[in-house]
Design an enzyme around this catalytic site. Sequence first.
Site, PDB file in Angstrom:
ATOM      1  N   CYS A  48       8.873  11.088  -4.782  1.00  0.00           N
ATOM      2  CA  CYS A  48       8.722  10.020  -5.778  1.00  0.00           C
ATOM      3  C   CYS A  48       7.278   9.517  -5.892  1.00  0.00           C
ATOM      4  O   CYS A  48       6.448   9.725  -5.009  1.00  0.00           O
ATOM      5  CB  CYS A  48       9.656   8.865  -5.456  1.00  0.00           C
ATOM      6  SG  CYS A  48       9.140   7.914  -4.027  1.00  0.00           S
ATOM      7  N   CYS A  50       6.127   6.448  -5.700  1.00  0.00           N
ATOM      8  CA  CYS A  50       5.674   5.435  -4.741  1.00  0.00           C
ATOM      9  C   CYS A  50       5.299   6.064  -3.408  1.00  0.00           C
ATOM     10  O   CYS A  50       4.472   5.527  -2.686  1.00  0.00           O
ATOM     11  CB  CYS A  50       6.678   4.297  -4.594  1.00  0.00           C
ATOM     12  SG  CYS A  50       8.274   4.727  -3.938  1.00  0.00           S
TER      13      CYS A  50
END
Length: 146
Positions: A48, A50
């Site tokens: 992902c 993040c």
Amino acid sequence: MPYPEEVIQPMREELTRLGVQELRTPEAVDETLKDSKGTVMVVVNSICGCAAGKARPGIAMALQNAVRPDKVATVFAGGDIEATERARSYFTGFGPSSPSIGLFRDGQLVYMIERYQIEGRGPEQIAGELRQAFEKYCAAVVATHS
């Protein structure tokens, strides 16, 4: 089903080139965490955004600190599925989260950063939090082993 290895390999390498040990099997997780002595940080890495823009850069900054865990290891969510599941079983009291970072001292989970705590922060803030945890939990181990 796991992500294709050629997709996640560069994300793995962001941590392994820092000296972080990959735990690719449940057995490797157990060997690292079960009855461990000293401090171990385990990163649940992820594909992902993040993880890419916040967690991995923050971890890299934090690992430049003079006080750091004795061992740093990682599993890759969506890549090393069984190893990730086993690592998460050691994160007692916390649900599955990726990315996430757990810090263990003498086999006990003493500090945890979950995805929701990563999403709203920048790499510098994550590094700062990890440095504080290192000072609190890793420095004490160094002092008692001297």
